[in-house]
Design a protein around this motif. Structure first.
Motif, PDB file in Angstrom:
ATOM      1  N   ASP A 192       0.825  -1.207   0.000  1.00 54.89           N
ATOM      2  CA  ASP A 192       0.000   0.000   0.000  1.00 54.89           C
ATOM      3  C   ASP A 192       0.862   1.262   0.000  1.00 54.89           C
ATOM      4  OD1 ASP A 192      -2.559  -1.083  -0.302  1.00 54.89           O
ATOM      5  OD2 ASP A 192      -2.742  -1.497   1.826  1.00 54.89           O
ATOM      6  N   ALA A 193       0.257   2.337  -0.491  1.00 52.82           N
ATOM      7  CA  ALA A 193       1.023   3.563  -0.745  1.00 52.82           C
ATOM      8  C   ALA A 193       0.164   4.791  -0.476  1.00 52.82           C
ATOM      9  CB  ALA A 193       1.537   3.570  -2.193  1.00 52.82           C
ATOM     10  N   GLY A 194      -0.330   4.876   0.757  1.00 48.71           N
ATOM     11  CA  GLY A 194      -1.078   6.054   1.155  1.00 48.71           C
ATOM     12  C   GLY A 194      -0.181   7.275   1.294  1.00 48.71           C
ATOM     13  N   LEU A 195      -0.797   8.409   1.534  1.00 46.90           N
ATOM     14  CA  LEU A 195      -0.072   9.662   1.697  1.00 46.90           C
ATOM     15  C   LEU A 195       1.007   9.518   2.765  1.00 46.90           C
ATOM     16  CD1 LEU A 195      -0.200  12.639   0.651  1.00 46.90           C
ATOM     17  CD2 LEU A 195      -1.602  13.138   2.669  1.00 46.90           C
ATOM     18  N   GLY A 196       2.254   9.872   2.424  1.00 50.29           N
ATOM     19  CA  GLY A 196       3.359   9.784   3.362  1.00 50.29           C
ATOM     20  C   GLY A 196       4.263   8.592   3.162  1.00 50.29           C
ATOM     21  N   VAL A 197       3.927   7.711   2.211  1.00 50.19           N
ATOM     22  CA  VAL A 197       4.716   6.495   2.032  1.00 50.19           C
ATOM     23  C   VAL A 197       6.155   6.799   1.645  1.00 50.19           C
ATOM     24  CG1 VAL A 197       3.968   6.196  -0.375  1.00 50.19           C
ATOM     25  CG2 VAL A 197       4.802   4.227   0.913  1.00 50.19           C
ATOM     26  N   THR A 198       6.383   7.836   0.846  1.00 52.94           N
ATOM     27  CA  THR A 198       7.740   8.124   0.376  1.00 52.94           C
ATOM     28  C   THR A 198       8.653   8.481   1.538  1.00 52.94           C
ATOM     29  OG1 THR A 198       6.762   8.947  -1.685  1.00 52.94           O
ATOM     30  CG2 THR A 198       9.077   9.466  -1.292  1.00 52.94           C
ATOM     31  N   ARG A 199       8.220   9.395   2.381  1.00 54.62           N
ATOM     32  CA  ARG A 199       9.005   9.758   3.557  1.00 54.62           C
ATOM     33  C   ARG A 199       9.145   8.569   4.495  1.00 54.62           C
ATOM     34  NH1 ARG A 199      13.054  12.004   4.825  1.00 54.62           N
ATOM     35  NH2 ARG A 199      12.379  13.826   3.610  1.00 54.62           N
ATOM     36  N   GLY A 200       8.079   7.776   4.638  1.00 55.16           N
ATOM     37  CA  GLY A 200       8.145   6.622   5.519  1.00 55.16           C
ATOM     38  C   GLY A 200       9.206   5.625   5.097  1.00 55.16           C
ATOM     39  N   LEU A 201       9.328   5.379   3.803  1.00 57.23           N
ATOM     40  CA  LEU A 201      10.359   4.465   3.309  1.00 57.23           C
ATOM     41  C   LEU A 201      11.749   5.030   3.563  1.00 57.23           C
ATOM     42  CD1 LEU A 201       8.705   3.364  -0.044  1.00 57.23           C
ATOM     43  CD2 LEU A 201       9.151   1.899   1.934  1.00 57.23           C
ATOM     44  N   CYS A 202      11.927   6.313   3.298  1.00 57.02           N
ATOM     45  CA  CYS A 202      13.231   6.942   3.557  1.00 57.02           C
ATOM     46  C   CYS A 202      13.593   6.854   5.029  1.00 57.02           C
ATOM     47  CB  CYS A 202      13.216   8.390   3.095  1.00 57.02           C
ATOM     48  SG  CYS A 202      13.164   8.615   1.302  1.00 57.02           S
ATOM     49  N   ASP A 203      12.618   7.044   5.896  1.00 56.12           N
ATOM     50  CA  ASP A 203      12.882   6.987   7.329  1.00 56.12           C
ATOM     51  C   ASP A 203      13.276   5.576   7.778  1.00 56.12           C
ATOM     52  OD1 ASP A 203      12.356   9.664   7.536  1.00 56.12           O
ATOM     53  OD2 ASP A 203      10.339   9.418   8.391  1.00 56.12           O
ATOM     54  N   GLN A 204      12.922   4.563   6.983  1.00 51.74           N
ATOM     55  CA  GLN A 204      13.339   3.193   7.289  1.00 51.74           C
ATOM     56  C   GLN A 204      14.691   2.858   6.669  1.00 51.74           C
ATOM     57  OE1 GLN A 204      11.897   0.937   9.335  1.00 51.74           O
ATOM     58  NE2 GLN A 204      10.389   2.516   9.887  1.00 51.74           N
TER      59      GLN A 204
END
Length: 288
Positions: free
Chosen positions: A38-50
């Motif tokens: 899933d790719a809701g709003l915020g997924v891009t930053r969330g992946l970078c933070d991981q």
């Protein structure tokens, strides 16, 4: 190498407010292979933070076409492209994804064409392929096997629960669903069941806070989502090793917190319980 699931965004529903979590997205890592779910709003930053390099994205699963699960899908891939993506990305999900990308690529045509000509990048449109999930048809992605089972999420007819097996692990995502006893055999013995949840006592206040829906919104919640107590029953009957609560409804009401979710599950589930919060990484225990 640690296998894990990271809950990147844990809010049920598409709206965000000051201080609220972000909508739904997750990262699964098994045997060093990573899959976005899933790719809701915020997924891009969330992946970078991981700590994931966006250019390494190779596989994405979209459980269904509600905006809190795919609103940032196109922007995620465009951003990955600007960050160096040059290898194919396979996206698995409902049939409507092809229409979504047709519109997304049209909306970004000028930028994509300019960057190809001015910066020498490969054509993003050639890197992305969409594939339709079908119940009971196993999907092989590298060393991971994925199977899908229809969830109960009316009015949508293409909405999926997903089972991932690889590196000796078994992880199941319920997806958005009403209470579904069919999840018991589907998740049997899983290392981790990630299940969407609602707190009944928080729904009236949430409807009032949203403010622009009528009784149909409450009807949708009650017929298309699962109470925490029922998710706990599913986990216990399936004999899973651990339960994670995801897609929380409500998720941003200060009147409710982790203790309330634990209390709702406690009569039916006494095993390890992870109450979802953005950025929560759940490490799967060592095997053997």
């Amino acid at each position: 190498m640690t296998d894990f699931v990271a809950l990147l965004g844990t809010k049920g529903g598409p709206a965000i407010r000051t201080g609220s979590p972000m909508p739904t997205s997750s990262l699964l890592s098994l045997g060093g292979q990573r899959i976005v779910v899933d790719a809701g709003l915020g997924v891009t930053r969330g992946l970078c933070d991981q700590g994931m390099a966006l250019k390494d994205i190779a596989t994405i699963f979209i459980t269904h076409l509600h905006s809190d699960h795919y609103l940032e899908l196109g922007p995620l891939l465009h951003t990955a492209w600007t960050a160096g993506l040059k290898t194919p990305v396979r996206i698995w999900g409902p049939s409507g994804l092809a229409t979504y990308f047709k519109g997304f690529f049209l909306s970004m045509q000028e930028d994509i064409d300019t960057r190809i000509e001015d910066e020498g990048r490969p054509d993003l449109r050639d890197l992305i392929s969409c594939h339709i999930i079908r119940a009971g048809q196993p999907i092989t992605e590298g060393a991971i096997t994925v199977t899908a089972q229809a969830s109960i999420h009316p009015p949508l007819t293409e909405s999926w629960s997903l089972s991932f097996k690889g590196a000796g692990r078994h992880v199941v995502f319920s997806g958005d669903t009403a209470h579904n006893p069919a999840l018991v055999p589907f998740a049997k013995g899983a290392d981790l069941l990630i299940h969407e949840v609602m707190l009944a006592e928080g729904l009236q206040a949430l409807q009032a806070r949203i403010g622009n829906g009528d009784d149909r919104l409450m009807t949708h919640w009650l017929r298309a989502h699962t109470l925490a107590s029922d998710a706990a029953r599913i986990a216990a009957e399936a004999g899973v090793a651990a339960l994670a609560l995801h897609h929380l409804i409500p998720s941003d009401d200060p009147a409710f917190g982790p203790d309330d979710w634990h209390r709702a599950c406690a009569p039916h589930w006494q095993g390890p319980l992870h109450v979802g919060r953005d950025g929560l990484r759940i490490d799967l225990p060592p095997q053997g």
